[in-house]
Design an enzyme around this catalytic site. Structure first.
Site, short mmCIF file in Angstrom:
data_model
loop_
_atom_site.label_atom_id
_atom_site.label_comp_id
_atom_site.label_asym_id
_atom_site.label_seq_id
_atom_site.Cartn_x
_atom_site.Cartn_y
_atom_site.Cartn_z
N GLU A 125 64.64 -70.59 -5.28
CA GLU A 125 65.06 -71.70 -4.89
C GLU A 125 65.86 -72.60 -5.77
O GLU A 125 65.23 -73.94 -6.28
CB GLU A 125 63.83 -72.42 -4.21
CG GLU A 125 63.32 -71.65 -3.16
CD GLU A 125 61.95 -72.20 -2.51
OE1 GLU A 125 61.35 -73.20 -3.22
OE2 GLU A 125 61.17 -71.28 -1.90
N HIS A 144 61.77 -77.88 -3.67
CA HIS A 144 61.77 -76.61 -2.93
C HIS A 144 62.97 -76.38 -2.24
O HIS A 144 63.99 -77.30 -2.32
CB HIS A 144 60.57 -76.25 -2.13
CG HIS A 144 59.24 -76.12 -2.93
ND1 HIS A 144 58.76 -74.63 -3.31
CD2 HIS A 144 58.29 -76.80 -3.21
CE1 HIS A 144 57.78 -74.81 -3.55
NE2 HIS A 144 57.35 -76.13 -3.79
N GLU A 193 61.84 -80.18 0.67
CA GLU A 193 62.78 -78.82 0.89
C GLU A 193 64.11 -79.18 1.13
O GLU A 193 64.64 -80.18 1.63
CB GLU A 193 62.04 -78.28 2.29
CG GLU A 193 60.66 -78.04 2.20
CD GLU A 193 60.45 -76.55 1.40
OE1 GLU A 193 61.53 -75.85 0.93
OE2 GLU A 193 59.27 -76.33 1.37
#
Length: 375
Positions: free
Chosen positions: A170, A260, A336
């Protein structure tokens, strides 16, 4: 020239089954080292200038997150600096990239990589700034350095923590951190200057250097998913988490952010602490206030699409943001970003990329400043 496909470099990962002709290249996604996870790819193709490449990933349908390849476009670069999206199709079983290179050498990857060399250069630049220090916390399984960036005065009232790349593939997470650090160290940034009057920032740019170099998506050199190690980390299996966790308990935490990337969802969002038993209505209101302020700071951030609070149950305290939220009672969020594009503000040429991740990292300073009074 004969077509050659290689992956023996920083974050390289691919298995070549057949490459004797440009239009019939067959590949397999390579597993993480010591773990049954395959998703990340990064490889170099030589000798195909002006030839239409048809590269078929035969095991894409069995990937760890196969939905990540739906409506997905791979990235490519001639110079490893400028990355762009290339035509990619996925039929549920096989993923196919069709592209005609303009030069004799080109790289393809799952997402724009963040190299270990760039990581070390970032640390070097930070270390030269009078407001910052770079500390060594210990060594990884492979013996690489675990470094902590400290920006501000350690005696400052508020302790703000960031960690990134627990899942090494990531890579957008470290681009985010670079943007955050650049903004914090910008003498002309009034938000940063105001924050550093009362806050110290503890930042781990890369929680998983070994996995990053090895070309893993989710695991370290011992095969550990670091974001499931926060209750019982060990020197043998997860020293990266052990050393960071020890430092957190030494400093205390007022706000925490774990950065992330999500394979499937084409949005930027956060996952909070709603599932924790000690999550009060007051904490819920403060968490939502931060989210609303982040939306105002960046149109790239939203909260309509994300994870359900029920996503994590029995193993929740093994995750960084849940562990921190439970033990420190503070704002603790997992952020995210997409591997694909931001569906709210799409850019077909590059999709979501390093530069956009960095901009989102810089933008988080505003909601932090506005939320200081809440914590």
């Amino acid at each position: 020239m004969t077509i050659k496909i290689s992956q023996n470099f920083d974050s390289g990962a691919i298995e070549v089954l057949r490459a004797d002709s440009a239009d019939t290249i067959e590949l397999n996604l390579r597993k993480d080292s010591h773990a049954d996870i395959h998703q990340w790819f990064h490889f170099r193709v030589q000798g195909a200038r002006g030839q239409k490449l048809t590269m078929r990933f035969l095991n894409a349908g069995q990937a760890t997150y196969a939905k990540g390849y739906e409506d997905y476009q791979a990235v490519a670069s001639y110079d490893t600096e400028n990355w762009f999206r290339v035509p990619t199709k996925f039929d549920g079983a096989v993923m196919t990239i069709n592209h005609t290179p303009d030069t004799d050498s080109i790289y393809y990857a799952y997402f724009e990589p963040y190299s270990f060399e760039r990581h070390l250069r970032l640390l070097g630049e930070v270390g030269e700034h009078p407001l910052a220090r770079v500390h060594d916390l210990g060594s990884t399984v492979d013996g690489r350095d675990m470094n902590l960036v400290v920006i501000g005065k350690p005696e400052a009232e508020k302790k703000i923590w960031f960690i990134a790349r627990q899942h090494p593939g990531e890579s957008m997470a470290e681009w985010f951190i670079e943007g955050l650090i650049d903004a914090l160290l910008d003498d002309a940034n009034p938000i940063a200057r105001k924050l550093l009057q009362t806050c110290v920032f503890y930042i781990v740019p890369n929680m998983n250097p070994d996995g990053s170099v090895r070309g893993n998506l989710r695991t370290n050199a011992a095969g550990a998913n670091l974001n499931r190690e926060w209750m019982t980390p060990s020197v043998e299996r997860s020293p990266e988490v052990l050393y960071v966790k020890q430092k957190m308990h030494e400093t205390g935490i007022d706000m925490f952010f774990d950065i992330h990337g999500d394979e499937a969802l084409p949005y930027n969002f956060v996952a909070g602490n709603e599932m924790l038993e000690n999550f009060s209505d007051e904490r819920r209101q403060k968490q939502q206030a931060f989210i609303d302020r982040y939306k105002n700071a960046s149109p790239d951030f939203q909260d309509k699409v994300g994870y359900a609070a029920s996503k994590y149950k029995e193993d929740m305290l093994t995750l960084a943001s849940k562990y921190v939220g439970h033990h420190f009672g503070c704002l603790a969020l997992t952020l995210e970003m997409p591997f694909k594009d931001n569906a709210d503000l799409p850019d077909p040429a590059v999709g979501w990329n390093g530069a956009r991740s960095a901009a989102l990292g810089a933008a988080i300073l505003q909601p932090i400043l506005l939320s200081l009074g809440d914590y």
